[in-house]
Design a protein around this motif. Structure first.
Motif, short mmCIF file in Angstrom:
data_model
loop_
_atom_site.label_atom_id
_atom_site.label_comp_id
_atom_site.label_asym_id
_atom_site.label_seq_id
_atom_site.Cartn_x
_atom_site.Cartn_y
_atom_site.Cartn_z
N TYR A 24 0.83 -1.22 0.00
CA TYR A 24 0.00 0.00 0.00
C TYR A 24 0.86 1.26 0.00
CZ TYR A 24 -3.32 3.54 1.53
OH TYR A 24 -4.07 4.68 1.63
N VAL A 25 1.91 1.27 0.81
CA VAL A 25 2.74 2.48 0.95
C VAL A 25 3.63 2.68 -0.27
CG1 VAL A 25 4.55 3.61 2.30
CG2 VAL A 25 2.68 2.42 3.47
N GLN A 57 0.68 4.10 -2.93
CA GLN A 57 0.74 5.52 -2.60
C GLN A 57 1.95 6.22 -3.23
OE1 GLN A 57 -1.59 7.32 -0.96
NE2 GLN A 57 -2.88 5.48 -0.97
#
Length: 323
Positions: free
Chosen positions: A154-155, A159
Motif C-alpha cells: 500500500y505504501v 501511494q
C-alpha cells in the motif's frame, strides 16, 4: 562421518514413504474433488463418471496410491496435473527457481543481520542498544507476514509508486537483473524482518550463555582483546545452537512461501501450492508434499554435517560411532 550420513539417508526413505501415505489419506478425506473443479455442474452424471474413470478417481484409495508410488519409484514420474494436464515434475521445476531465489536471498540477508546484531546485543547486555535490538526482534516476530506485506504494498507501490506491487517482471517484458531486483525488494523486506527477528534473540541467548564461562574470563585475564575473546572463542562455541536454528529456518521459509508468494504474486512453489489446493489437484499436491518433506530431511542432514565442522568433539563422536 560418511557412515553416519549414509544411515541418515537410509532412514529418510521410510520417512518419506510414511509422509506420502499420510498426505495421500488426508487429501482424500478433504471435502470436494477435482471433478467439481474441472467440469460444469450442469453436465450429466454419466459425463462426470467418465471423467472420474479417466483420472482414476473411481479406483480404491490404496490402488490409487499404489499406482502413484509405482510410477514414482520405477520411472521417477509424479504424474500429470489433474487441472492443467502438465507434467507435475515440470511444473515444480519451473516454480522452484523463483522460490529458491527469494528464500535463499532472504535467509542470507536475515542471518547477516541477525548474527552481528545478536552478538552485539549480548556483549552490550542491558544497554540502550540491547533494548533497541531486542525490541526490534520482537517486532519482527510479532508482525504477521501478510499484514506487513500488505502495508508495504500500500505504501510503496500504491501511494508512492516507487516499487512494483508483485511478480518477477513487468507484464509483456523479458525483464533483467535490475527488474528482478526491484520486484524482490518488498517480499525480501517482509521475509528478512521475520528471519532476523527470530534469530537475533537466539544468537543473543546463545552468546550470553557462553560469555559467562570461566575459560573466557581466563582469556581476558591473559590480556586478549575483547574482539578476539568474543569472535574467536565465544562465537565458535555458541555456533551449535545457532546452526540448529539456521537448519530450522530452511523448512520454515519454504512453508512461508505460500503466504508471501500469494501476496506479491511471486510465481514460485508457494503460489503453485495454493492454486493446487484450491483446484483439488491431487497429483500436483502429492509432488509438492514430497518436495517439502525432502527439504526438511535434507536441512536436518545438512545441519548435522555442519555440526561436525563447527565442533571437533561431534566429529570424533561420529567417527567413534562409525567404528
Amino acid at each position: 562421518m560418511f557412515g553416519y550420513i549414509l544411515r541418515r539417508l537410509l532412514i529418510a526413505v521410510p520417512v518419506l514413504f510414511g509422509v506420502t501415505i499420510i498426505n495421500f489419506i488426508i487429501m482424500r478425506m478433504a471435502p470436494g474433488n477435482p471433478i467439481d473443479m474441472l467440469v460444469s455442474p450442469k453436465l450429466p452424471d454419466a459425463a462426470r463418471e467418465a471423467k472420474a474413470i479417466e483420472l482414476g478417481l473411481n479406483d480404491p484409495v490404496y490402488m490409487q496410491y499404489w499406482n502413484w508410488l509405482k510410477n514414482l519409484v520405477m520411472h521417477g514420474d509424479l504424474g500429470y496435473s489433474m487441472y492443467t494436464s502438465e507434467p507435475v515434475v515440470s511444473m515444480i521445476l519451473e516454480r522452484m527457481g523463483p522460490t529458491l531465489i527469494l528464500m535463499g536471498t532472504a535467509l542470507v540477508l536475515g542471518l547477516l543481520i541477525a548474527i552481528p546484531l545478536g552478538i552485539l546485543s549480548a556483549t552490550k547486555q542491558y544497554s540502550k542498544l540491547d533494548y533497541i535490538f531486542v525490541t526490534g526482534s520482537f517486532l519482527g516476530i510479532s508482525i504477521p507476514n501478510f499484514f506487513l506485506g500488505l502495508i508495504l504494498v500500500y505504501v510503496f507501490a500504491v501511494q508512492l509508486n516507487w516499487l512494483p506491487s508483485g511478480g518477477m517482471k513487468e507484464v509483456g517484458a523479458d525483464g533483467g537483473f535490475g527488474t528482478l531486483l526491484m520486484h524482490m525488494i518488498l517480499p525480501i523486506i517482509v521475509l528478512v524482518a521475520n528471519v532476523a527477528g527470530r534469530n537475533i534473540r537466539y544468537v543473543r541467548s546463545s552468546m550470553l550463555e557462553i560469555l559467562g564461562q570461566d575459560y573466557l574470563r581466563t582469556a581476558r585475564a591473559k590480556g586478549l582483546k575483547e574482539v578476539f575473546v568474543v569472535n574467536r572463542h565465544a562465537l565458535r562455541n555458541a555456533l551449535i545452537p545457532i546452526v540448529t536454528i539456521i537448519g530450522l529456518e530452511i523448512p520454515i521459509l519454504f512453508g512461508g512461501a505460500v503466504v508471501i508468494e500469494q501476496i506479491f504474486s511471486w510465481p514460485g512453489i508457494g503460489q503453485l501450492t495454493l492454486s493446487s489446493i484450491m483446484n483439488r489437484d491431487y497429483s500436483t499436491l502429492m509432488g509438492l508434499n514430497l518436495v517439502a518433506a525432502f527439504v526438511v530431511i535434507a536441512a536436518n542432514i545438512l545441519t548435522d554435517i555442519v555440526y561436525a565442522f563447527v565442533d571437533p568433539r561431534i566429529r570424533k563422536s561420529y567417527v567413534g560411532g562409525a567404528k
